[in-house]
Write a protein that holds these residues in place. Structure first.
Motif, PDB file in Angstrom:
ATOM      1  N   MET A 193       0.807  -1.109   0.144  1.00 43.90           N
ATOM      2  CA  MET A 193      -0.090  -0.016  -0.111  1.00 43.90           C
ATOM      3  C   MET A 193       0.957   1.265   0.098  1.00 43.90           C
ATOM      4  N   THR A 194       0.318   2.419  -0.164  1.00 37.32           N
ATOM      5  CA  THR A 194       1.171   3.498  -0.193  1.00 37.32           C
ATOM      6  C   THR A 194       0.369   4.625   0.724  1.00 37.32           C
ATOM      7  N   ASP A 195       0.795   5.592   1.279  1.00 39.72           N
ATOM      8  CA  ASP A 195       0.444   6.600   2.163  1.00 39.72           C
ATOM      9  C   ASP A 195      -0.915   7.271   1.437  1.00 39.72           C
ATOM     10  N   ARG A 196      -2.150   6.634   1.701  1.00 36.00           N
ATOM     11  CA  ARG A 196      -3.112   7.432   0.820  1.00 36.00           C
ATOM     12  C   ARG A 196      -3.674   8.473   1.533  1.00 36.00           C
ATOM     13  N   PRO A 197      -3.987   9.502   0.666  1.00 33.44           N
ATOM     14  CA  PRO A 197      -4.842  10.761   1.538  1.00 33.44           C
ATOM     15  C   PRO A 197      -6.112  10.272   2.179  1.00 33.44           C
ATOM     16  N   GLU A 198      -6.052  10.339   3.318  1.00 32.54           N
ATOM     17  CA  GLU A 198      -7.370   9.936   4.218  1.00 32.54           C
ATOM     18  C   GLU A 198      -8.101  11.032   4.739  1.00 32.54           C
ATOM     19  N   PRO A 199      -9.292  10.880   5.147  1.00 32.74           N
ATOM     20  CA  PRO A 199     -10.046  12.248   5.374  1.00 32.74           C
ATOM     21  C   PRO A 199      -9.500  12.574   6.583  1.00 32.74           C
ATOM     22  N   TRP A 200      -9.279  13.930   6.599  1.00 31.24           N
ATOM     23  CA  TRP A 200      -8.820  14.734   7.917  1.00 31.24           C
ATOM     24  C   TRP A 200      -9.709  14.247   9.170  1.00 31.24           C
ATOM     25  N   GLN A 201      -8.705  14.017  10.209  1.00 33.27           N
ATOM     26  CA  GLN A 201      -9.319  13.820  11.590  1.00 33.27           C
ATOM     27  C   GLN A 201      -9.067  14.997  12.370  1.00 33.27           C
ATOM     28  N   PRO A 202      -9.987  15.269  13.240  1.00 34.03           N
ATOM     29  CA  PRO A 202      -9.910  16.559  14.129  1.00 34.03           C
ATOM     30  C   PRO A 202      -8.751  16.378  14.999  1.00 34.03           C
ATOM     31  N   GLY A 203      -8.188  17.484  15.845  1.00 35.67           N
ATOM     32  CA  GLY A 203      -7.079  17.370  16.670  1.00 35.67           C
ATOM     33  C   GLY A 203      -7.354  16.398  17.800  1.00 35.67           C
ATOM     34  N   SER A 204      -6.447  15.731  18.433  1.00 36.77           N
ATOM     35  CA  SER A 204      -6.456  14.859  19.295  1.00 36.77           C
ATOM     36  C   SER A 204      -6.676  15.174  20.906  1.00 36.77           C
ATOM     37  N   GLY A 205      -6.102  16.471  20.895  1.00 36.32           N
ATOM     38  CA  GLY A 205      -5.913  16.924  22.261  1.00 36.32           C
ATOM     39  C   GLY A 205      -7.057  17.732  22.621  1.00 36.32           C
ATOM     40  N   PRO A 206      -7.000  18.307  23.834  1.00 36.57           N
ATOM     41  CA  PRO A 206      -8.255  19.440  24.318  1.00 36.57           C
ATOM     42  C   PRO A 206      -8.024  20.558  23.696  1.00 36.57           C
ATOM     43  N   ALA A 207      -9.232  21.280  23.365  1.00 33.67           N
ATOM     44  CA  ALA A 207      -9.229  22.526  22.774  1.00 33.67           C
ATOM     45  C   ALA A 207      -9.077  23.526  23.992  1.00 33.67           C
ATOM     46  N   VAL A 208      -8.710  24.920  23.764  1.00 26.37           N
ATOM     47  CA  VAL A 208      -8.736  26.063  24.573  1.00 26.37           C
ATOM     48  C   VAL A 208     -10.442  26.199  24.900  1.00 26.37           C
ATOM     49  N   ALA A 209     -10.697  26.301  26.118  1.00 28.11           N
ATOM     50  CA  ALA A 209     -11.741  26.378  26.585  1.00 28.11           C
ATOM     51  C   ALA A 209     -12.729  27.515  25.592  1.00 28.11           C
ATOM     52  N   GLY A 210     -13.651  27.194  25.070  1.00 27.11           N
ATOM     53  CA  GLY A 210     -14.583  28.074  24.462  1.00 27.11           C
ATOM     54  C   GLY A 210     -14.109  28.240  22.945  1.00 27.11           C
ATOM     55  N   GLN A 211     -12.949  27.625  22.557  1.00 32.13           N
ATOM     56  CA  GLN A 211     -12.269  27.426  21.273  1.00 32.13           C
ATOM     57  C   GLN A 211     -12.356  26.438  20.508  1.00 32.13           C
ATOM     58  N   LYS A 212     -12.760  26.240  19.255  1.00 34.09           N
ATOM     59  CA  LYS A 212     -12.652  25.442  18.396  1.00 34.09           C
ATOM     60  C   LYS A 212     -11.080  24.712  18.089  1.00 34.09           C
ATOM     61  N   ASP A 213     -10.940  23.394  18.116  1.00 25.97           N
ATOM     62  CA  ASP A 213      -9.436  22.913  18.150  1.00 25.97           C
ATOM     63  C   ASP A 213      -9.397  22.928  16.348  1.00 25.97           C
ATOM     64  N   LEU A 214      -8.481  23.756  15.871  1.00 28.11           N
ATOM     65  CA  LEU A 214      -8.443  23.784  14.517  1.00 28.11           C
ATOM     66  C   LEU A 214      -7.339  22.917  13.944  1.00 28.11           C
ATOM     67  N   ARG A 215      -6.674  22.078  14.637  1.00 32.79           N
ATOM     68  CA  ARG A 215      -5.636  21.109  14.288  1.00 32.79           C
ATOM     69  C   ARG A 215      -6.241  19.971  13.610  1.00 32.79           C
ATOM     70  N   ALA A 217      -5.925  24.507   6.135  1.00 35.18           N
ATOM     71  CA  ALA A 217      -4.450  23.980   6.482  1.00 35.18           C
ATOM     72  C   ALA A 217      -3.586  24.858   7.227  1.00 35.18           C
ATOM     73  N   LEU A 218      -3.684  26.236   6.920  1.00 34.08           N
ATOM     74  CA  LEU A 218      -2.926  27.097   7.467  1.00 34.08           C
ATOM     75  C   LEU A 218      -3.221  27.424   8.803  1.00 34.08           C
ATOM     76  N   ALA A 219      -4.587  27.280   9.226  1.00 34.63           N
ATOM     77  CA  ALA A 219      -5.215  27.407  10.711  1.00 34.63           C
ATOM     78  C   ALA A 219      -4.453  26.278  11.544  1.00 34.63           C
ATOM     79  N   SER A 220      -4.853  25.024  10.764  1.00 37.21           N
ATOM     80  CA  SER A 220      -4.057  23.789  11.426  1.00 37.21           C
ATOM     81  C   SER A 220      -2.438  23.811  11.800  1.00 37.21           C
TER      82      SER A 220
END
Length: 217
Positions: free
Chosen positions: A1-23, A82-85
């Motif tokens: 297999m190759t490194d296929r482009p998979e759907p983006w997954q959200p950030g795995s760590g906790p987001a800052v309170a009240g803010q979306k995790d952009l990673r 992507a720039l935000a991530s």
């Protein structure tokens, strides 16, 4: 297999309170980053600025900036999400040699005057051919003599059987966008040569990928 482009997954760590995790999270990054770093140790200069084209989630930029502290790392991408991530991963890593992300479309004029090395991972097959031509044109313009351009991803080669998984991947890419698809190493080499980039070496990588290294003449 190759490194296929998979759907983006959200950030795995906790987001800052009240803010979306952009990673964003690209699973292929953790699978290939150490193998790529092994090649970069011999390919990159000992100091200077590394321009990463099409940085995607930003995970490679963080990993390599940590692995090569004597080099300044400039991540770029044309996609605002992507720039935000990248910015979010950079904020978490807090590395002094990792610069803020810059918007750059490989196919158009670059907002960069010079770089000591250029890195581009998994872009060539997931973009129109014009993007690769722009990448090579930009590299030829901003690299100093002897400066390296490093490419990573799946390619085809004349006289070398393409893995069935890569053939399937190529078909899936073209189904998503007919301008996409695996490129022939020979075509990339010819286009690079026209921009003053001398082919240096090819390294076979895990998961049916290749590393291609060019040097500015």
């Amino acid at each position: 297999m190759t490194d296929r482009p998979e759907p983006w997954q959200p950030g795995s760590g906790p987001a800052v309170a009240g803010q979306k995790d952009l990673r964003r999270h690209a699973p292929a990054t953790q699978r290939n980053r150490d193998a790529i770093a092994d090649i970069l140790r011999d390919a990159l200069p000992s100091s200077g600025l590394v321009l990463e084209v099409a940085s995607g989630s930003g995970e490679h930029a963080v990993h390599f900036a940590a692995a090569f502290p004597a080099l300044d790392w400039q991540p770029t991408d044309p996609d605002p999400a992507a720039l935000a991530s990248i910015a979010a991963w950079r904020a978490e890593a807090s590395l002094p040699n990792l610069r803020a992300p810059m918007q750059l479309d490989a196919a158009t004029d670059w907002p960069v005057a010079q770089a000591d090395a250029i890195l581009c991972i998994n872009m060539v097959h997931i973009s129109p051919w014009d993007a690769t031509l722009g990448l090579l044109r930009g590299a030829g313009a901003v690299l100093p003599s002897g400066g390296p351009l490093y490419l990573y991803g799946p390619y085809t080669r004349a006289g070398v059987e393409t893995a069935p998984s890569n053939l399937s991947f190529d078909a899936s890419l073209k189904a998503r966008d007919p301008r996409w698809g695996l490129r022939a190493v020979e075509d990339v080499m010819a286009a690079a040569n026209m921009q003053g980039l001398r082919f240096d070496r090819l390294i076979e990588m895990p998961a049916n990928n290749l590393s291609l290294l060019f040097l500015k003449t």
